[in-house]
Design a protein around this motif. Structure first.
Motif, PDB file in Angstrom:
ATOM      1  N   GLU A 511      44.260  39.107  41.912  1.00 53.42           N
ATOM      2  CA  GLU A 511      44.218  38.070  40.882  1.00 53.42           C
ATOM      3  C   GLU A 511      43.833  36.744  41.525  1.00 53.42           C
ATOM      4  O   GLU A 511      44.286  36.418  42.635  1.00 53.42           O
ATOM      5  N   VAL A 526      41.574  35.415  36.640  1.00 57.18           N
ATOM      6  CA  VAL A 526      40.917  36.722  36.563  1.00 57.18           C
ATOM      7  C   VAL A 526      41.782  37.693  37.354  1.00 57.18           C
ATOM      8  O   VAL A 526      42.223  37.381  38.460  1.00 57.18           O
ATOM      9  N   LYS A 566      41.007  45.272  33.732  1.00 55.65           N
ATOM     10  CA  LYS A 566      40.344  44.020  34.098  1.00 55.65           C
ATOM     11  C   LYS A 566      40.636  43.008  32.997  1.00 55.65           C
ATOM     12  O   LYS A 566      40.539  43.331  31.812  1.00 55.65           O
ATOM     13  N   GLU A 567      40.963  41.777  33.385  1.00 56.98           N
ATOM     14  CA  GLU A 567      41.284  40.741  32.410  1.00 56.98           C
ATOM     15  C   GLU A 567      40.824  39.374  32.896  1.00 56.98           C
ATOM     16  O   GLU A 567      40.864  39.088  34.102  1.00 56.98           O
ATOM     17  N   VAL A 568      40.406  38.546  31.936  1.00 61.23           N
ATOM     18  CA  VAL A 568      40.183  37.123  32.138  1.00 61.23           C
ATOM     19  C   VAL A 568      41.112  36.411  31.158  1.00 61.23           C
ATOM     20  O   VAL A 568      41.164  36.780  29.976  1.00 61.23           O
ATOM     21  N   THR A 583      43.215  35.976  26.106  1.00 66.60           N
ATOM     22  CA  THR A 583      42.896  37.011  27.083  1.00 66.60           C
ATOM     23  C   THR A 583      41.722  37.843  26.589  1.00 66.60           C
ATOM     24  O   THR A 583      41.637  38.181  25.400  1.00 66.60           O
ATOM     25  N   GLY A 585      39.849  41.504  27.903  1.00 68.85           N
ATOM     26  CA  GLY A 585      40.004  42.508  28.938  1.00 68.85           C
ATOM     27  C   GLY A 585      39.659  43.907  28.493  1.00 68.85           C
ATOM     28  O   GLY A 585      39.272  44.154  27.340  1.00 68.85           O
TER      29      GLY A 585
END
Length: 847
Positions: A511, A526, A566-568, A583, A585
């Motif tokens: 992260e 991220v 996966k995430e932003v 979010t 993702g």
């Protein structure tokens, strides 16, 4: 961290301490006659003496202030300067006649005369309590001292202690006023400006300057916020209950004073410029959470002028030998120019705590906090935006500035500033920190408390995730890290790498965050993770319970699946107490247990079957935490909880095929939790959660409810439910726990000496699935004839319920609780037989 670190340290030899003596004669200024039984006391201290029949006094103390005060009924208070450095001196005082007279006190036959005074105090509370003020602010000076105490001869044989003894000389010993040898561990001074505003209530504290010397304590950052300001000493005895160490103590001047205490009207005496009633009080039952002490109440305004309280070892508390709180209060006037009294505020507070480990002969920790307030301004509120940051350390909070501290000693701290003994304490701490054995103990203590080992700009850990053994991975080892403020005050990196000896697979996570603002807590981040998870036990679903999450990786790994996520995300707090998160993702679900679902449920058994899922989504979340308090720990923000307000979290999630996912769906979740102080009845906590999705989805994308079939008791779960036993597409769950804090057991002879505490809980779940979602599930055997896992469905008109009761505080750490499952008692899914009863245990440290 200090409490457990000090259990490894001890002191050596003794050293005599200087004794100061002040003598003199007190006479009438006009007649020259001696005044017997006049009160002579050190200003700012509790040390004092009475004159004898001939008006002579002898005052003996181990620390002197710069003046003494002399008072007697019918005379004005007189103050005289003394030399705090002279060991022996004589000071004669002449008192001028005063014109004060007492109000008439009517005592009813058979009534305790102290009751009338206390009734008047409560009647005048609206006039005298600081809560009547629309706003106030003041400068605060706080001195904190922590030392090791109660060192036995057996402990001195400890190898670590022997090394310390070899490094410390006889001249390094410190003797307290009670003649006990102590080893100082921390000495700090802090200056802050405190602001308070009512309607709506806001607080702010600007930490202006700190200087800290201590074992395992840094000079700035989190330490300045914990040790500076009014965090530890801000009790208001006009409240019905005083929170101390997580418990609620009945106030001797609260509304329920008659139910908790025995009172004795001892005398009238002069406190400063006020003639006061002196009322002594004792708890009716020593085991109750109540005080022993004295209160001085003004005879004209019936305001609390001064109070001395003590919590003894008889109270139902852990690790406490004694705690004392002393307060002195003064009247304030409206800063707008009015000369009328606006209320009473504390100008001097002292808190002393004598803590211990398990056993009467164990090592102890002694803490002493002194606070002085001055430069008070009342009823002059600032704009609401001014109070948004509750604790704000100055950029130069810990920089060295001896001239600044000399000014503080003259103008703010006075006699409470560092004296010769305090200076010696700081020198001993410096020498102690140089001992190699202590450096090692500091490192061990840091890891035990934070879970991380700090190496420059990196923290290695956390240790609860270091090892696990389960049926899928075998021996799982994991190493991780995070960066701290030494690496960057804006960029934050986190990562880990794990490996299983049985599945021979590497797992990883990482992260990267950028911290735009600390005041409005704005972060862009991220993250990516490729790891083994457990259905229903992701960190999101269990509400951040990291210990439970770590323990869930042990044993038989039912419901395991491989996940690649996966995430932003973007977080910001535009208004104090409202945190918004957005979010974007994706995640995969690849089960390791026998499972498949219908991709076209309308075709029934003719539908194609599939096991894995790919989900792409975006979500928005609002977290509302009114009056929540925070401390800044480098690049992290630590919550101290809210005061009498729930924490609400609302999240909307949308799954989108347009983002590459396999399903379009909508999901709404709600979470509310709160701790309720119920005074004499103890404390109650509740967690309310709810979720709803109108979409047709495979069971893993619905709401798998959190069961806990392990022998360990875990709060806020269903302790008699199997893992993923039930799945819903709409649900409401409530978890309620109540701690009676000795209310019942304190009244049972024999048991009350054990300090046991009764606890109870109730957990309920209402949930259901639409027929469309039930039709997605398939019961066809998998290739090879393996029977697939079955997810149960709740009857929407029949809630699942559990109740529990048990004993907490066994040996001060163990909790045993009986759990009863009240319904859905037929054999569980997949043929697992159900038992309606279980006895579970947990361990925790609490006062």
């Amino acid at each position: 961290m200090l409490l457990w670190l000090v259990l490894s340290v001890a002191v050596t030899a003794t050293q005599a301490q200087t004794v100061y003596t002040v003598t003199g004669l007190v006479t009438d200024a006009h007649t020259g006659d001696p005044i017997p039984f006049a009160s002579v006391s050190l200003v700012g201290r509790r040390s004092g003496a009475l004159t004898d029949e001939k008006g002579r006094y002898t005052l003996v103390a181990k620390i002197l202030t710069d003046s003494i005060a002399v008072s007697s009924m019918g005379y004005k208070v007189s103050r005289r300067a003394i030399d705090p450095e002279r060991t022996s001196q004589a000071v004669d005082i002449k008192l001028e006649s005063g014109g004060n007279s007492l109000q008439e006190v009517t005592v009813k036959a058979g009534e305790n005369p102290a009751w009338r005074v206390l009734r008047q105090l409560r009647k005048n509370r609206s006039i005298n309590d600081r809560k009547r003020l629309s706003a106030y602010e003041y400068d605060s000076y706080v001195k904190t001292e922590i030392a090791l105490s109660h060192v036995s001869d057996r402990m001195r044989k400890n190898p670590l202690i022997k090394r310390i003894n070899e490094a410390m000389s006889k001249h390094d010993s410190i003797i307290d006023k009670d003649g006990h040898r102590v080893l100082p561990l921390l000495a700090s001074e802090s200056v802050s400006r405190y602001y308070f505003k009512a309607n709506p209530q806001h607080k702010r504290e600007d930490i202006l300057k700190t200087r800290i010397k201590g074992v395992a304590v840094d000079d700035a950052g989190l330490s300045s916020q914990l040790l500076g300001g009014t965090n530890l000493v801000n009790q208001n005895f006009y409240d019905n209950y005083i929170p101390i160490l997580g418990k609620d103590f009945a106030s001797p001047i609260g509304d329920n004073w008659k139910n908790w205490y025995e009172f004795f009207l001892a005398d009238t005496t002069q406190i400063g410029d006020h003639i006061c009633y002196e009322i002594q009080f004792d708890p009716k039952r020593p085991e109750d959470l109540a005080f022993v002490g004295k209160a001085w109440i003004d005879t004209t305004s019936f305001a609390l002028c001064q109070i001395e309280t003590r919590i003894g070892s008889g109270a139902n508390l852990n690790y406490v030998r004694e705690i004392t709180i002393e307060q002195e209060l003064e009247t304030t006037t409206d800063s707008a120019g009015s000369s009328t009294t606006a209320g009473w505020l504390p100008v001097s507070i002292r808190l002393k705590a004598d803590l211990t480990g398990v056993g009467k002969q164990s090592l102890g920790l002694r803490a002493h906090v002194t606070l002085r307030n001055s430069n008070i301004i009342v009823n002059h509120p600032h704009p609401a935006a001014f109070y948004e940051q509750p604790i704000e350390p100055s950029d130069t909070v810990s920089t060295t500035n001896e001239a600044y501290w000399h000014t503080v000693q003259r103008t703010l701290a006075g006699t409470d500033s560092l004296n010769k003994e305090d200076q010696k304490t700081r020198q001993v701490i410096e020498k102690l920190r140089a001992v190699p054995a202590v450096k090692m103990a500091e490192a061990v203590g840091q890891v035990a408390v934070t879970g991380f080992y700090k190496v420059g700009g990196f923290d290695i850990g956390p240790y609860p995730y270091l090892f696990a053994v389960n049926s899928v991975e075998g021996l799982r080892t994991r190493v991780g890290f995070r960066t701290n403020e030494q690496f960057s005050r804006n960029w934050v990196l986190r990562g880990y790498l794990a490996y299983g000896t049985l599945d021979k697979q590497f797992k990883y996570g990482g992260e990267i965050n950028y911290l735009f603002s600390r005041q409005h807590w704005t972060i862009l981040g991220v993250r990516v993770a490729n790891d083994l998870e457990r259905l229903g036990l992701t960190p999101e679903l269990i509400g951040g319970n990291r210990i439970f999450y770590a323990l869930s990786r042990f044993g038989r790994f039912r419901g395991g699946y491989q996940s690649y996520q996966k995430e932003v995300f973007f977080k910001t707090e535009p208004v104090r107490g409202i945190l918004l998160t957005a979010t974007l993702g994706s995640r995969t679900f690849d089960p390791l247990f026998p499972f498949h679902y219908r991709t076209e449920p309308e075709l029934g058994d003719q539908s194609a079957l599939r096991s894995d899922i790919f989900d792409a989504y975006w979500s928005v979340e609002a977290r509302l935490a009114r009056k929540e308090k925070y401390l800044m720990d480098g690049n992290d923000r630590i919550t101290l909880g809210t005061k009498r307000a729930p924490v609400l979290t609302i999240r909307y999630t949308h799954g989108a095929k347009s983002l590459g996912g396999e399903y379009n769906y909508d999901r709404l979740t709600l979470r509310a939790q709160q701790s309720l102080r119920l005074g004499a009845l103890g404390r109650m906590t509740y967690l309310l959660s709810a979720g709803y999705t109108p979409s047709t989805l495979p069971a893993p994308l619905l709401f798998p409810h959190i069961g806990n079939p392990t022998p360990l008791l875990t709060t806020n779960t269903f302790n008699r439910m199997q893992f993923y036993e039930f799945v819903s597409d709409r649900f409401v769950a409530v978890h309620i726990q109540h701690r009676f804090e000795g209310l019942l057991f304190n009244r049972i002879p024999g048991i009350r000496k054990l300090n046991w505490r009764l606890v109870a809980n109730i957990d309920a779940l209402w949930g259901s699935q639409t027929k469309a979602n039930q039709d997605v599930e398939s019961f066809k055997p998998l290739p090879g004839g393996t029977r697939p896992v079955y997810f149960g469905t709740l009857d929407g008109h029949k809630p699942y319920m559990e109740v529990g009761y048990g004993i907490d505080n066994i040996f001060k750490i163990i909790r045993l609780q009986a759990i009863h499952r009240l319904n859905y008692l037929e054999d569980g899914p997949n043929g697992i037989p159900l038992n309606s009863f279980a006895l579970k245990a947990s361990a925790s440290f609490s006062f």
